[in-house]
Design a protein around this motif. Sequence first.
Motif, PDB file in Angstrom:
ATOM      1  N   HIS A 196       0.785  -1.236   0.000  1.00 43.26           N
ATOM      2  CA  HIS A 196       0.000   0.000   0.000  1.00 43.26           C
ATOM      3  C   HIS A 196       0.815   1.283   0.000  1.00 43.26           C
ATOM      4  O   HIS A 196       0.267   2.369   0.079  1.00 43.26           O
ATOM      5  N   TRP A 197       2.133   1.145  -0.065  1.00 48.41           N
ATOM      6  CA  TRP A 197       2.995   2.303  -0.317  1.00 48.41           C
ATOM      7  C   TRP A 197       3.743   2.033  -1.606  1.00 48.41           C
ATOM      8  O   TRP A 197       3.513   2.636  -2.630  1.00 48.41           O
ATOM      9  N   GLU A 198       4.670   1.049  -1.456  1.00 45.16           N
ATOM     10  CA  GLU A 198       5.585   0.772  -2.557  1.00 45.16           C
ATOM     11  C   GLU A 198       4.848   0.342  -3.829  1.00 45.16           C
ATOM     12  O   GLU A 198       5.212   0.743  -4.925  1.00 45.16           O
ATOM     13  N   ALA A 199       3.834  -0.498  -3.681  1.00 49.50           N
ATOM     14  CA  ALA A 199       3.140  -1.031  -4.869  1.00 49.50           C
ATOM     15  C   ALA A 199       1.773  -0.382  -5.069  1.00 49.50           C
ATOM     16  O   ALA A 199       0.985  -0.851  -5.888  1.00 49.50           O
TER      17      ALA A 199
ATOM     18  N   PRO B 137      -3.656   3.169  -2.194  1.00 46.18           N
ATOM     19  CA  PRO B 137      -2.625   3.806  -1.366  1.00 46.18           C
ATOM     20  C   PRO B 137      -3.077   3.847   0.095  1.00 46.18           C
ATOM     21  O   PRO B 137      -4.265   4.019   0.382  1.00 46.18           O
ATOM     22  N   ALA B 138      -2.119   3.684   0.992  1.00 49.27           N
ATOM     23  CA  ALA B 138      -2.445   3.670   2.428  1.00 49.27           C
ATOM     24  C   ALA B 138      -3.165   4.944   2.846  1.00 49.27           C
ATOM     25  O   ALA B 138      -4.103   4.904   3.642  1.00 49.27           O
ATOM     26  N   ARG B 139      -2.720   6.062   2.308  1.00 52.91           N
ATOM     27  CA  ARG B 139      -3.348   7.334   2.659  1.00 52.91           C
ATOM     28  C   ARG B 139      -4.738   7.396   2.034  1.00 52.91           C
ATOM     29  O   ARG B 139      -4.877   7.282   0.807  1.00 52.91           O
ATOM     30  N   GLY B 140      -5.740   7.536   2.875  1.00 51.53           N
ATOM     31  CA  GLY B 140      -7.119   7.591   2.390  1.00 51.53           C
ATOM     32  C   GLY B 140      -7.922   6.342   2.705  1.00 51.53           C
ATOM     33  O   GLY B 140      -9.146   6.408   2.786  1.00 51.53           O
ATOM     34  N   GLN B 141      -7.247   5.213   2.883  1.00 53.87           N
ATOM     35  CA  GLN B 141      -7.986   3.961   3.136  1.00 53.87           C
ATOM     36  C   GLN B 141      -8.925   4.093   4.337  1.00 53.87           C
ATOM     37  O   GLN B 141     -10.083   3.692   4.279  1.00 53.87           O
TER      38      GLN B 141
END
Lengths: 131, 278
Positions: free
Chosen positions: B196-199, B211-215
């Motif tokens: 959820h960051w790198e990929a 993306p991790a941000r927003g989940q």
Amino acid sequence: MPYPMISKNVALAAVFTVMHVVTLPLMAQEGKGASAAATGNGPEAAVEQGKAKAIELCQGCHQFKGADQAGTVGPPLLAMKARFPDPAKLRALIYDAQKASKPYTMMPPFGRNGLVSEQDIEHIIAFLYTL
Amino acid sequence: MTREILAVALLAGFGLATGSVAAGPAEDLKVYQAYFEQHFPDFTPEDYTRGMYNFSQDKRAQYEAIMEFPPYEMAVEEGQELFATPFANGNSYSNCFENAGIGIAQTYPRFDAERGKVMTLGMAINDCRVQNGEEPLDVVKGPLVYIEAYMSEAARGKAIDITVPDDPRALAAYEEGKRIYFTRRGPRAFACYHCHWEAAGARIRGNELSPARGQAANFPAYRSKWGEMGSIQRRFKGCMEEFGAKPLKPGGEDMANLEYFHRRLSNGIPLNAPNNRF
């Protein structure tokens, strides 16, 4: 046992022979979709078995010919013989990419964590070299 | 900061990095936000709430079609009713939450100084029940999640605002959540970070990775896969199970600390919950 440390000069054929003897009972136990061709021990059978493993384990992240649900996380598996002329390099990557590549890599340590047998790795390499 | 440096700091040299740099939650958030802004330069705060649907037009269209009649509306109504229904002792949830529970969901999880630990919204709901002589509820699905859905609807659009107060116990809980987030687990040795960051934005098989941000701005959610509502901890558990790791226990302290860290990654993103996911 640090598998990637095995001499780079071990001939592929010799590895096949030895490993078949060692891991045949294990393979029989798994018995997943073993066709007549796939249970043979020639190079074609190795490629077939490697392809089955690659579809099971590699296509989640990598695109390659024969993968129908390929992911895009990792680089596509193309021209593998040209890019990895030394099978030891591939073997080490599949066994434990954290050691062979980058410590923070997302690629699972397939060999170290027992997701594949050492023989599976040889089969996968045989298949990758057809790409 | 390049991806490589950040990754090494967060994963490989995690202990070293946190030990040698005087970083704290505020500095962390800047670094994390910058990472996502660099990777998704065109994203508006609202785009972050659309997660994986940013990366597939087809799925985005299906999602928007479903949202014309959102599948979570019954849960919101049920949650509203449950929230208003008095307990056996005559009290109700509004005795436990400020502003009758309206417009506050975006501030959970919170560090509770009295108890010395992180309280998720689910824990706060159960705590309210127990204080009033009622049995606690399942934190991954069912009535408690309906109440979360109602309280989230009553705060929709408010920017996520998770604070780490100046209290060593709060900082320790935050750091623990962060450690859990960046820890590799299971035979595939994935950390939350990897997918959820790198990929983020790439595909695992046929699934785009959000993306991790927003989940955390989207939960609780109705998932088609579940055929019902679930909390973010239900999603965490399912995620860990999907890649073969032993999941953390929903309702437990580790999950609470993970939720605390994870939801804080979405600070500044408007709450868009309850939501719908495939």
